[in-house]
Design an enzyme around this catalytic site. Structure first.
Site, PDB file in Angstrom:
ATOM      1  N   HIS A  15       0.822  -1.207   0.000  1.00 18.63           N
ATOM      2  CA  HIS A  15       0.000   0.000   0.000  1.00 18.63           C
ATOM      3  C   HIS A  15       0.856   1.257   0.000  1.00 18.63           C
ATOM      4  CE1 HIS A  15       1.255  -0.519   4.047  1.00 18.63           C
ATOM      5  NE2 HIS A  15       0.760   0.627   4.395  1.00 18.63           N
ATOM      6  N   CYS A  16       2.144   1.079  -0.356  1.00 20.79           N
ATOM      7  CA  CYS A  16       3.036   2.253  -0.309  1.00 20.79           C
ATOM      8  C   CYS A  16       3.696   2.531  -1.656  1.00 20.79           C
ATOM      9  CB  CYS A  16       4.119   2.027   0.728  1.00 20.79           C
ATOM     10  SG  CYS A  16       3.499   1.461   2.285  1.00 20.79           S
ATOM     11  N   ILE A  17       4.612   1.661  -2.056  1.00 24.09           N
ATOM     12  CA  ILE A  17       5.463   1.951  -3.208  1.00 24.09           C
ATOM     13  C   ILE A  17       4.651   2.147  -4.499  1.00 24.09           C
ATOM     14  CG2 ILE A  17       7.466   1.162  -4.530  1.00 24.09           C
ATOM     15  CD1 ILE A  17       8.146   1.845  -1.635  1.00 24.09           C
ATOM     16  N   VAL A  47       1.729   3.200  -4.708  1.00 24.85           N
ATOM     17  CA  VAL A  47       0.674   4.189  -4.427  1.00 24.85           C
ATOM     18  C   VAL A  47       1.256   5.601  -4.292  1.00 24.85           C
ATOM     19  CG1 VAL A  47      -0.954   4.934  -2.642  1.00 24.85           C
ATOM     20  CG2 VAL A  47      -0.834   2.512  -3.276  1.00 24.85           C
ATOM     21  N   ASP A  48       2.273   5.742  -3.463  1.00 23.99           N
ATOM     22  CA  ASP A  48       2.756   7.080  -3.097  1.00 23.99           C
ATOM     23  C   ASP A  48       3.206   7.957  -4.265  1.00 23.99           C
ATOM     24  OD1 ASP A  48       4.184   5.881   0.064  1.00 23.99           O
ATOM     25  OD2 ASP A  48       2.128   6.126  -0.645  1.00 23.99           O
TER      26      ASP A  48
END
Ligand code: SAJ
Length: 421
Positions: free
Chosen positions: A259-261, A263-264
């Site tokens: 849910h990070c790389i 998405v951000d």
């Protein structure tokens, strides 16, 4: 008398942080809307399958509730709710806005509100502070302070945890920054760097995650080119990594999940677009990384062709639904994209993940390995790396994580396909 702290959102970020603050002597109340999670925490059970939580939850005095009334008596409130993206890759601040509003309605004068959720530059100044002022009737820097201290939790990491990962923080003014730095210095066994503004702190987080996505995009593109050039990309990267400066190894794979790389970078792309700037590099890395599930299936197709088969009608086992090794988290996992593509090509797809048995089609690994034509390794869980390759009755093995030494397959009739090797 220990300071009262509330942590809003008891997931991968908030729960380890709540346990750490409680461990360091703060009077901590955890707040989450998931009643099931609340009851588990209050029964000292780990609700998220996190190693740090499992290790500390029984020995730490943490109270968990599903309402915000406790905030009235708190000096520090930390918001750690998810900030995903919508299907159109627009940032989704719904949970953050709701949390900020609920906090504001219970906020006492003199309090400090810290946002740990990953957000794009400008969200604290343009979204969070106006919501809190509106709903509380209090004035920023007069009655309350707001800071951003971006979380850096790395799920499954045995070396770096919430206790020893260095941090950065920016605040609405100098007083807010002082209170924030004092709090983190009281709980961390690591440094915390004061930033010049909240916006700088927001930019630090999207920069470090975009740095990772761009570098993964670079090696994924190398993998696609080296497949044609007949060069083993993993050996090349390991070779380059012998250089003790100016090279950081990243490795190609089935795709980028979590849910990070993945998405951000969209946060920065969308925010800068609002100011008339197009982040071509970030957008390119996103598009290359989003191609990797398709590229992985192409490797399978090539392998099957070598043994006179095609994907249509073959029995394919996808090992791993998690977005990376040894974690029970399948958010944005590339496995699902691979499964979707295989099904559209008419394959009979089975799945098994020891961390996500309830989402797997097979009950266990042994039965999963029976009656398959090919395997795709989608997550290199330690449980899979112990499989005796020589005993496998399959024709093609696609190593989506380049986890294996190719020589293991040389002694078999199994066609081995890696990602760029
Ligand atoms: N991946 C590759 N090649 C690599 C490294 C990773 O394909 O060389 C893939 C992984 O398999 C996975 C995805 O990228 O599918 C992301 O994995 P990850 O381990 O890079 O990241 P996360 O999402 O588990 O954690 C990241 C970390 N950020 C950075 O390393 C810059 C963590 O420190 C952050 O706290 C976390 O994002 C977050 O919450 O933002």
């Amino acid at each position: 008398m220990s300071k009262k702290v509330s942590i809003v959102g008891l997931g991968y970020v908030g729960l380890p942080l709540a346990l750490l603050a409680a461990k360091k002597g703060f009077d901590v109340t955890g707040i989450d809307l998931d009643k099931n999670k609340i009851s588990k925490i209050n029964k000292k059970e780990d609700p998220i399958g996190d190693e740090y939580v499992a290790k500390n939850i029984r020995s730490t005095n943490l109270q968990a509730v599903d309402n915000f009334s406790e905030i009235k008596s708190c000096e520090i409130i930390i918001i750690c709710v998810p900030t995903p993206v919508k299907d159109d890759f627009q940032p989704d601040l719904t949970l953050l806005k709701k949390a900020a509003e609920a906090v504001a309605k219970n906020l006492s004068s003199g309090s400090l509100v810290i946002i740990e959720s990953t957000i794009n530059p400008g969200v604290c100044d343009e979204v969070v502070i106006p919501i809190i002022e509106q709903a509380s009737g209090l004035g920023i820097n007069k009655d309350f302070y707001v800071s951003h201290c971006p979380e850096r939790i790395n799920p499954g990491d045995k070396e770096w945890s919430v206790e020893n990962i260095p941090r950065v923080a920016g605040s609405s003014n100098a007083k807010g920054l002082e209170l924030t730095i004092d709090f983190y210095k009281a709980i961390l066994d690591a440094n915390i760097m004061p930033m010049g503004s909240i916006k700088e702190a927001e930019a630090v987080k999207v920069t470090e995650n975009s740095f990772r996505d761009v570098n993964i995009g670079f090696v994924n593109e190398l993998a696609m080119s080296f497949t044609k050039l007949g060069i083993d990309v993993k050996n090349v990267i390991n070779g380059a990594a012998t250089k003790p400066f100016a090279f950081m190894a990243h490795y190609p794979s089935i795709g980028v999940g979590g849910h990070c790389i993945p998405v951000d970078p969209y946060y920065l792309i969308e925010y800068a677009r609002g100011y008339g700037f197009e982040h071509e590099f970030l957008a390119l890395a996103r598009s290359i990384n989003n191609k990797m599930p398709e590229f992985t299936v192409e490797q399978l197709s090539d392998g099957l062709n070598e043994v006179g088969l095609s994907i249509k009608g073959t029995n394919i086992l996808v090992l791993g639904l998690s977005y990376k090794a040894n974690v029970a988290d399948d958010r944005e996992s590339p496995s699902y994209k691979v499964i979707e593509i295989l099904k559209t090509k008419g394959a009979n797809v089975s799945t098994f993940d020891p961390y996500l048995k309830q989402k797997s089609t097979e009950p266990d690994l042994n039965s999963a390995l029976v009656g398959k034509d090919a395997i795709i390794l989608a997550a290199n869980h330690k449980e899979f790396l112990g499989i005796d390759i020589a005993k496998l009755k399959i024709k093609v093995y696609v190593d989506g994580k380049n986890a294996y030494d190719k020589s293991v397959f040389a002694k078999t009739n199994i066609v081995y396909k890696g990602i760029g090797r």
